[in-house]
Write a protein that holds these residues in place. Structure first.
Motif, PDB file in Angstrom:
ATOM      1  N   LEU A 152       0.804  -1.229   0.000  1.00 30.21           N
ATOM      2  CA  LEU A 152       0.000   0.000   0.000  1.00 30.21           C
ATOM      3  C   LEU A 152       0.841   1.284   0.000  1.00 30.21           C
ATOM      4  O   LEU A 152       0.496   2.247  -0.702  1.00 30.21           O
ATOM      5  CB  LEU A 152      -0.973  -0.007   1.180  1.00 30.21           C
ATOM      6  CG  LEU A 152      -2.378  -0.534   0.881  1.00 30.21           C
ATOM      7  CD1 LEU A 152      -3.241  -0.463   2.118  1.00 30.21           C
ATOM      8  CD2 LEU A 152      -3.025   0.272  -0.249  1.00 30.21           C
ATOM      9  N   LEU A 198       1.733   1.831  -3.557  1.00 25.36           N
ATOM     10  CA  LEU A 198       0.574   2.132  -4.416  1.00 25.36           C
ATOM     11  C   LEU A 198       0.034   3.527  -4.151  1.00 25.36           C
ATOM     12  O   LEU A 198      -0.348   4.244  -5.085  1.00 25.36           O
ATOM     13  CB  LEU A 198      -0.524   1.089  -4.195  1.00 25.36           C
ATOM     14  CG  LEU A 198      -0.157  -0.356  -4.579  1.00 25.36           C
ATOM     15  CD1 LEU A 198      -1.292  -1.305  -4.225  1.00 25.36           C
ATOM     16  CD2 LEU A 198       0.158  -0.448  -6.072  1.00 25.36           C
ATOM     17  N   THR A 199      -0.002   3.938  -2.888  1.00 25.06           N
ATOM     18  CA  THR A 199      -0.552   5.267  -2.564  1.00 25.06           C
ATOM     19  C   THR A 199       0.326   6.397  -3.116  1.00 25.06           C
ATOM     20  O   THR A 199      -0.183   7.437  -3.528  1.00 25.06           O
ATOM     21  CB  THR A 199      -0.716   5.435  -1.044  1.00 25.06           C
ATOM     22  OG1 THR A 199       0.519   5.117  -0.394  1.00 25.06           O
ATOM     23  CG2 THR A 199      -1.816   4.545  -0.511  1.00 25.06           C
ATOM     24  N   VAL A 212      -0.626   6.615  -6.805  1.00 21.17           N
ATOM     25  CA  VAL A 212      -1.990   7.045  -7.126  1.00 21.17           C
ATOM     26  C   VAL A 212      -2.302   8.417  -6.544  1.00 21.17           C
ATOM     27  O   VAL A 212      -2.889   9.275  -7.207  1.00 21.17           O
ATOM     28  CB  VAL A 212      -3.018   6.008  -6.618  1.00 21.17           C
ATOM     29  CG1 VAL A 212      -4.442   6.491  -6.880  1.00 21.17           C
ATOM     30  CG2 VAL A 212      -2.777   4.652  -7.278  1.00 21.17           C
ATOM     31  N   THR A 234       9.738   3.331   0.260  1.00 17.37           N
ATOM     32  CA  THR A 234       8.968   2.467  -0.636  1.00 17.37           C
ATOM     33  C   THR A 234       9.772   1.237  -1.041  1.00 17.37           C
ATOM     34  O   THR A 234       9.203   0.150  -1.212  1.00 17.37           O
ATOM     35  CB  THR A 234       8.548   3.248  -1.895  1.00 17.37           C
ATOM     36  OG1 THR A 234       9.707   3.885  -2.458  1.00 17.37           O
ATOM     37  CG2 THR A 234       7.506   4.304  -1.565  1.00 17.37           C
TER      38      THR A 234
END
Length: 460
Positions: free
Chosen positions: A329, A332-333, A336, A413
């Motif tokens: 997550l 991905l965050t 996005v 990340t």
């Protein structure tokens, strides 16, 4: 965003309560009063031991910083703890198998109490000694108590399936409820009563002393291999040979190291992930929320292990895949959601999404602990249980030391991506373990057919 924290905590509380209250006969295992007495005694001791551990966790870094040490010195102290566990863990595990698991548990209490006493000194060498003692104690906590429990359970002739009850309850209480209460109690001692950052360590010593008194008065001794003609080197060789000769044990060790390595890395990373720009987040409340999520996982595990299907080896594949997805997550965050560059303030929208993912991961942690305990009780030989379990911790401690040393060298990340990959590999290894575990059953059925002519098809 305070409303969001309360909503998440309230939702998790409701789900945990609903799971516990809605258990039916299929979710429970019928036992005896003798087993219940034995289980409750162990759970009391284990809860006291975990209270002694959880009380210290939130204040170790804070105490060192209050003594005037910087991030580099504190990092070295943390590395010393994990390094000590790696270097001395296997030795104390072997001594537990040979000299007795009860003695090892008492040694844990004494060693950890001495570690707590060193926190009163601001001198670096004394604090370093405390970290070394703490590393030894950690190795005993995660091997000697479980080894004593499994051996004593079998010695008293209790059903093998009943172990899953004790394991799931131990995680529900020790890694869930006790963790939450310890965090709140520590907060009262330090902030409300203004007793200073050493107070939780003194309280931990008291809980450890009470637990040691119960162990000395109510536990009996048990051993792995008490033969006098085996020295430590022989025990090490025997444990290494058992791991090398049995693929199931080797797979179990690899799975444990991959998951726990990712878990400890997560412990260091969740704070900068949720507050990358110094956002004001309630650390204590979030920690309590994580522990509540872990309680949810242990409650689910107790239901799963109470049934014959699905087996532990089967459902853990899914747990590892879910945990791998949860730690993706943060990556991905950032892809996005446009990251905010504003400093301070409350948690961002991407932080809220990550918090939900982290709660999912903590639920997987709650399922992992009792499940891995159940598999260890099935596959690790009794005569070298503590030694082998501490062998498993060697790659784990190496991994955590490397991460601590290089925590600033890679973007956050990348670190989460690495953990996600490790967890996915763990799911593949778990699949392999399931296949190997099923082989003996298939071979037994084939042998039964060969011995019983009525099961063979007629040859016309």
């Amino acid at each position: 965003m305070e409303v969001f924290f309360y909503l998440v905590f309230g939702a998790l509380s409701a789900v945990v309560a609903a799971l516990e209250l809605s258990k039916n006969n299929k979710d429970r295992i019928n036992t005896t009063s003798a087993f219940s007495s034995f289980k409750n005694n162990y759970l009391l001791v284990y809860s006291l031991m975990m209270a002694g551990d959880w009380l210290q966790g939130p204040y170790v870094y804070y105490l060192y910083s209050q003594y005037g040490y910087g991030k580099g010195d504190i990092g070295q102290l943390f590395i010393a703890g994990f390094g000590s566990s790696m270097l001395f863990g296997t030795i104390v595990g072997s001594l537990a198998d040979k000299q007795g698991r009860k003695r090892a548990c008492v040694t844990y209490c004494i060693t950890y109490i001495l570690s707590c006493i060193t926190k009163h000194s601001p001198h670096y060498k004394v604090l370093m000694l405390g970290r070394v003692l703490g590393g030894i104690a950690t190795s005993l906590l995660f091997s000697a108590f479980e080894s004593w429990l499994v051996a004593e359970h079998n010695k008293r002739g209790f059903d093998q399936q009943w172990l899953s009850i004790t394991f799931s309850k131990a995680i529900f209480l020790g890694n869930g409820l006790v963790a939450i209460l310890s965090g709140l109690f520590g907060n009262i001692l330090v902030d409300t009563l203004s007793l200073g950052p050493v107070a939780p360590f003194d309280a931990a010593s008291c809980f450890l002393a009470i637990g040691m008194a119960i162990i000395l008065s109510s536990w009996t001794e048990n051993y792995g291999d008490p033969s006098e003609n085996k020295d430590l080197l022989t025990q090490f060789k025997g444990a290494a040979a058992a791991i090398a000769s049995d693929e199931k044990i080797a797979l179990l060790g690899a799975i444990q190291s991959l998951f726990e390595g990712s878990m400890y890395t997560f412990v260091f990373l969740w704070t900068p992930a949720l507050s990358p720009n110094g956002e004001d987040i309630p650390h204590g409340f979030i920690f309590a929320t994580f522990m509540l999520a872990s309680m949810l996982g242990s409650s689910l595990a107790s239901r799963l292990m109470a049934r014959t299907s699905p087996r532990v080896e089967s459902y853990m594949q899914i747990v590892f895949v879910i945990s791998a997805a949860a730690l993706l997550l943060p990556i991905l965050t950032t892809m996005v959601v446009t990251p905010s560059k504003a400093t301070g303030g409350g948690m961002s929208f991407s932080g809220c999404l990550q918090l939900l993912g982290f709660c999912t991961f903590e639920s997987c942690v709650g399922i992992f602990w009792p499940s891995i305990m159940k598999m260890r009780s099935q596959y690790i030989p009794e005569e070298a249980r503590s030694t082998i379990m501490n062998f498993f911790r060697i790659p784990l401690n190496i991994f955590v030391c490397v991460v601590l040393y290089n925590v600033d060298a890679f973007p956050i990340t990348v670190m989460f991506g690495m953990c996600s990959i490790f967890l996915f590999v763990a799911s593949l290894l778990q699949r392999r373990l399931l296949i190997i575990a099923d082989k003996p059953k298939t071979e037994d059925r084939e042998l039964a057919k060969e011995r019983d002519p009525e099961t063979e098809p007629l040859n016309i």
